[in-house]
Design a protein around this motif. Structure first.
Motif, PDB file in Angstrom:
ATOM      1  N   ARG A 101      43.005  33.184  48.720  1.00 53.28           N
ATOM      2  CA  ARG A 101      41.821  32.572  48.082  1.00 53.28           C
ATOM      3  C   ARG A 101      40.759  33.638  47.834  1.00 53.28           C
ATOM      4  O   ARG A 101      40.078  33.626  46.819  1.00 53.28           O
ATOM      5  CB  ARG A 101      41.204  31.465  48.975  1.00 53.28           C
ATOM      6  CG  ARG A 101      42.058  30.252  49.348  1.00 53.28           C
ATOM      7  CD  ARG A 101      42.441  29.365  48.174  1.00 53.28           C
ATOM      8  NE  ARG A 101      43.433  30.031  47.366  1.00 53.28           N
ATOM      9  CZ  ARG A 101      43.371  30.167  46.039  1.00 53.28           C
ATOM     10  NH1 ARG A 101      42.376  29.683  45.371  1.00 53.28           N
ATOM     11  NH2 ARG A 101      44.310  30.781  45.380  1.00 53.28           N
ATOM     12  N   PHE A 102      40.564  34.510  48.809  1.00 51.13           N
ATOM     13  CA  PHE A 102      39.556  35.578  48.687  1.00 51.13           C
ATOM     14  C   PHE A 102      39.794  36.392  47.406  1.00 51.13           C
ATOM     15  O   PHE A 102      38.876  36.607  46.612  1.00 51.13           O
ATOM     16  CB  PHE A 102      39.641  36.469  49.940  1.00 51.13           C
ATOM     17  CG  PHE A 102      38.816  37.728  49.869  1.00 51.13           C
ATOM     18  CD1 PHE A 102      37.488  37.722  50.278  1.00 51.13           C
ATOM     19  CD2 PHE A 102      39.362  38.909  49.399  1.00 51.13           C
ATOM     20  CE1 PHE A 102      36.726  38.884  50.210  1.00 51.13           C
ATOM     21  CE2 PHE A 102      38.609  40.070  49.324  1.00 51.13           C
ATOM     22  CZ  PHE A 102      37.286  40.060  49.738  1.00 51.13           C
ATOM     23  N   VAL A 109      38.138  36.360  39.783  1.00 53.66           N
ATOM     24  CA  VAL A 109      37.217  35.602  38.917  1.00 53.66           C
ATOM     25  C   VAL A 109      36.063  36.479  38.414  1.00 53.66           C
ATOM     26  O   VAL A 109      35.819  36.535  37.205  1.00 53.66           O
ATOM     27  CB  VAL A 109      36.748  34.303  39.607  1.00 53.66           C
ATOM     28  CG1 VAL A 109      35.579  33.680  38.859  1.00 53.66           C
ATOM     29  CG2 VAL A 109      37.908  33.311  39.694  1.00 53.66           C
ATOM     30  N   PRO A 110      35.349  37.219  39.308  1.00 53.42           N
ATOM     31  CA  PRO A 110      34.300  38.083  38.746  1.00 53.42           C
ATOM     32  C   PRO A 110      34.862  39.140  37.791  1.00 53.42           C
ATOM     33  O   PRO A 110      34.247  39.438  36.761  1.00 53.42           O
ATOM     34  CB  PRO A 110      33.647  38.724  39.975  1.00 53.42           C
ATOM     35  CG  PRO A 110      34.480  38.361  41.147  1.00 53.42           C
ATOM     36  CD  PRO A 110      35.332  37.203  40.772  1.00 53.42           C
ATOM     37  N   MET A 111      36.037  39.691  38.132  1.00 50.99           N
ATOM     38  CA  MET A 111      36.641  40.696  37.235  1.00 50.99           C
ATOM     39  C   MET A 111      36.947  40.058  35.867  1.00 50.99           C
ATOM     40  O   MET A 111      36.633  40.624  34.820  1.00 50.99           O
ATOM     41  CB  MET A 111      37.917  41.240  37.902  1.00 50.99           C
ATOM     42  CG  MET A 111      38.757  42.149  37.054  1.00 50.99           C
ATOM     43  SD  MET A 111      39.937  41.257  36.028  1.00 50.99           S
ATOM     44  CE  MET A 111      41.099  40.650  37.206  1.00 50.99           C
ATOM     45  N   GLN A 112      37.514  38.847  35.870  1.00 52.24           N
ATOM     46  CA  GLN A 112      37.835  38.173  34.602  1.00 52.24           C
ATOM     47  C   GLN A 112      36.578  37.955  33.758  1.00 52.24           C
ATOM     48  O   GLN A 112      36.616  38.081  32.541  1.00 52.24           O
ATOM     49  CB  GLN A 112      38.454  36.805  34.872  1.00 52.24           C
ATOM     50  CG  GLN A 112      39.950  36.814  35.123  1.00 52.24           C
ATOM     51  CD  GLN A 112      40.492  35.384  35.245  1.00 52.24           C
ATOM     52  OE1 GLN A 112      39.769  34.457  35.610  1.00 52.24           O
ATOM     53  NE2 GLN A 112      41.759  35.204  34.946  1.00 52.24           N
ATOM     54  N   ASP A 159      48.983  39.654  49.643  1.00 50.52           N
ATOM     55  CA  ASP A 159      49.127  40.971  49.019  1.00 50.52           C
ATOM     56  C   ASP A 159      49.567  40.828  47.561  1.00 50.52           C
ATOM     57  O   ASP A 159      49.200  41.660  46.718  1.00 50.52           O
ATOM     58  CB  ASP A 159      50.120  41.828  49.819  1.00 50.52           C
ATOM     59  CG  ASP A 159      49.683  41.991  51.269  1.00 50.52           C
ATOM     60  OD1 ASP A 159      48.635  42.615  51.504  1.00 50.52           O
ATOM     61  OD2 ASP A 159      50.379  41.449  52.162  1.00 50.52           O
ATOM     62  N   CYS A 160      50.361  39.756  47.269  1.00 50.14           N
ATOM     63  CA  CYS A 160      50.711  39.473  45.863  1.00 50.14           C
ATOM     64  C   CYS A 160      49.423  39.235  45.066  1.00 50.14           C
ATOM     65  O   CYS A 160      49.302  39.654  43.911  1.00 50.14           O
ATOM     66  CB  CYS A 160      51.580  38.225  45.734  1.00 50.14           C
ATOM     67  SG  CYS A 160      53.180  38.296  46.540  1.00 50.14           S
ATOM     68  N   ALA A 161      48.465  38.530  45.686  1.00 45.65           N
ATOM     69  CA  ALA A 161      47.191  38.249  45.012  1.00 45.65           C
ATOM     70  C   ALA A 161      46.351  39.519  44.908  1.00 45.65           C
ATOM     71  O   ALA A 161      45.665  39.753  43.900  1.00 45.65           O
ATOM     72  CB  ALA A 161      46.424  37.178  45.782  1.00 45.65           C
ATOM     73  N   ALA A 162      46.407  40.347  45.964  1.00 45.10           N
ATOM     74  CA  ALA A 162      45.557  41.541  46.015  1.00 45.10           C
ATOM     75  C   ALA A 162      45.912  42.561  44.938  1.00 45.10           C
ATOM     76  O   ALA A 162      45.020  43.161  44.324  1.00 45.10           O
ATOM     77  CB  ALA A 162      45.695  42.201  47.391  1.00 45.10           C
ATOM     78  N   ALA A 163      47.212  42.762  44.713  1.00 48.56           N
ATOM     79  CA  ALA A 163      47.640  43.888  43.866  1.00 48.56           C
ATOM     80  C   ALA A 163      47.051  43.817  42.446  1.00 48.56           C
ATOM     81  O   ALA A 163      46.339  44.747  42.025  1.00 48.56           O
ATOM     82  CB  ALA A 163      49.163  43.978  43.852  1.00 48.56           C
ATOM     83  N   PRO A 164      47.291  42.727  41.687  1.00 45.16           N
ATOM     84  CA  PRO A 164      46.718  42.706  40.334  1.00 45.16           C
ATOM     85  C   PRO A 164      45.199  42.568  40.333  1.00 45.16           C
ATOM     86  O   PRO A 164      44.513  43.119  39.463  1.00 45.16           O
ATOM     87  CB  PRO A 164      47.378  41.488  39.674  1.00 45.16           C
ATOM     88  CG  PRO A 164      47.852  40.636  40.803  1.00 45.16           C
ATOM     89  CD  PRO A 164      48.122  41.560  41.951  1.00 45.16           C
ATOM     90  N   ALA A 165      44.663  41.848  41.340  1.00 44.69           N
ATOM     91  CA  ALA A 165      43.207  41.672  41.396  1.00 44.69           C
ATOM     92  C   ALA A 165      42.532  43.038  41.526  1.00 44.69           C
ATOM     93  O   ALA A 165      41.598  43.365  40.779  1.00 44.69           O
ATOM     94  CB  ALA A 165      42.840  40.768  42.576  1.00 44.69           C
ATOM     95  N   LEU A 166      43.022  43.856  42.461  1.00 42.19           N
ATOM     96  CA  LEU A 166      42.402  45.166  42.681  1.00 42.19           C
ATOM     97  C   LEU A 166      42.722  46.131  41.544  1.00 42.19           C
ATOM     98  O   LEU A 166      41.895  46.965  41.165  1.00 42.19           O
ATOM     99  CB  LEU A 166      42.860  45.745  44.022  1.00 42.19           C
ATOM    100  CG  LEU A 166      42.377  44.966  45.256  1.00 42.19           C
ATOM    101  CD1 LEU A 166      42.975  45.551  46.542  1.00 42.19           C
ATOM    102  CD2 LEU A 166      40.838  44.975  45.360  1.00 42.19           C
ATOM    103  N   PHE A 167      43.938  45.996  40.982  1.00 40.30           N
ATOM    104  CA  PHE A 167      44.337  46.888  39.882  1.00 40.30           C
ATOM    105  C   PHE A 167      43.335  46.792  38.730  1.00 40.30           C
ATOM    106  O   PHE A 167      42.855  47.814  38.214  1.00 40.30           O
ATOM    107  CB  PHE A 167      45.738  46.516  39.393  1.00 40.30           C
ATOM    108  CG  PHE A 167      46.254  47.413  38.291  1.00 40.30           C
ATOM    109  CD1 PHE A 167      46.925  48.589  38.608  1.00 40.30           C
ATOM    110  CD2 PHE A 167      46.059  47.090  36.962  1.00 40.30           C
ATOM    111  CE1 PHE A 167      47.393  49.427  37.603  1.00 40.30           C
ATOM    112  CE2 PHE A 167      46.526  47.928  35.951  1.00 40.30           C
ATOM    113  CZ  PHE A 167      47.190  49.093  36.276  1.00 40.30           C
TER     114      PHE A 167
END
Ligand SMILES: N[C@@H](CCC(=O)N[C@@H](CS)C(=O)NCC(=O)O)C(=O)O
Length: 226
Positions: A101-102, A109-112, A159-167
């Motif tokens: 969720r984080f 969301v902020p990145m989008q 970690d699946c959520a983290a990878a594209p979010a941080l990328f």
């Protein structure tokens, strides 16, 4: 098993599900949706009127699943592979869901919003989005000081959520240079073969991304076997 993923190779929430599929070598068919194409858009809206992807169609169950986290939880239970992405231990599972969720709410969301502002040239006030990303980076820097993966001893849905979010987030707001733990975590994520494959498949589309110039050269090079 007969699964179809409605997705786009550039879309970060779709990356999250692709990583989960690749982690377990789950077979699926691909249906690339071009949101600029009226027929494709209508097809997506018919599946999920909210109009967002990814969507997973399970032909055997005659069901369509929206929402990246729901899709990963579904795959993990109905079509489990050797690598469980949401552990059975409920306390660790809760931690996995929290960090999933984080990344969705406070990184993606902020990145989008920042990307959308650039894409549509709306020139909005993005102070809040940047501040949320800064807070998230600070939390991750502290958290990753003592961890390999973000929520569980093993690589998980979080970690699946983290990878594209941080990328993508670091293309709109780079990580501070002195955030060694966050930078090291990101390097672990991009070395994961499932995410390397996702990046390789996204490469041909990077030129359509409004912050393409901020994607590091190491990710833009053609794959070795191209
Ligand atoms: N909460 C959704 C978010 C999905 C989402 O925002 N998908 C983006 C692509 S990364 C999308 O469909 N954007 C198209 C639009 O908003 O029109 C999930 O986790 O799947």
């Amino acid at each position: 098993m007969s699964l179809t993923l409605y997705y786009h190779p550039l879309a970060s929430f779709c990356h999250k599900v692709l990583i989960a599929l690749y982690e377990n070598g789950t077979e699926f068919e691909r249906r690339i949706i071009d949101l600029a194409d009226a027929a494709d858009s209508a097809e997506l809206q018919a599946l999920w009127p909210i109009g967002k992807f990814p969507i997973l169609r399970d032909h055997a169950q005659q069901s369509d699943l929206p929402e990246s986290s729901i899709i990963i939880e579904y795959l993990d239970r109905r079509y489990p592979g050797t690598h469980r992405l949401v552990p059975d231990d409920w306390e660790i599972a809760l931690e996995v869901r929290l960090w999933d969720r984080f990344f969705d709410h406070y990184v993606q969301v902020p990145m989008q919003r920042i990307v959308s502002d650039r894409l549509h040239a709306t020139n909005g006030d993005l102070t809040r989005e940047r501040s949320t990303l800064e807070t998230a980076y600070g939390m991750l820097e502290r958290r990753m000081a003592s961890r390999i993966w973000v929520a569980s001893p093993d690589f998980s849905m979080a970690d699946c959520a983290a990878a594209p979010a941080l990328f993508y987030a670091r293309t709109v707001l780079p990580f501070p240079d002195d955030y060694g733990h966050l930078n090291a975590y990101f390097d672990r994520l991009v070395q994961r073969p499932s995410f390397q494959r996702v990046i390789d498949e996204a490469k041909p589309w990077f030129s359509f991304y409004p912050f393409a110039q901020a994607i590091e050269q190491r990710f833009r090079q053609a794959p070795d076997n191209a």
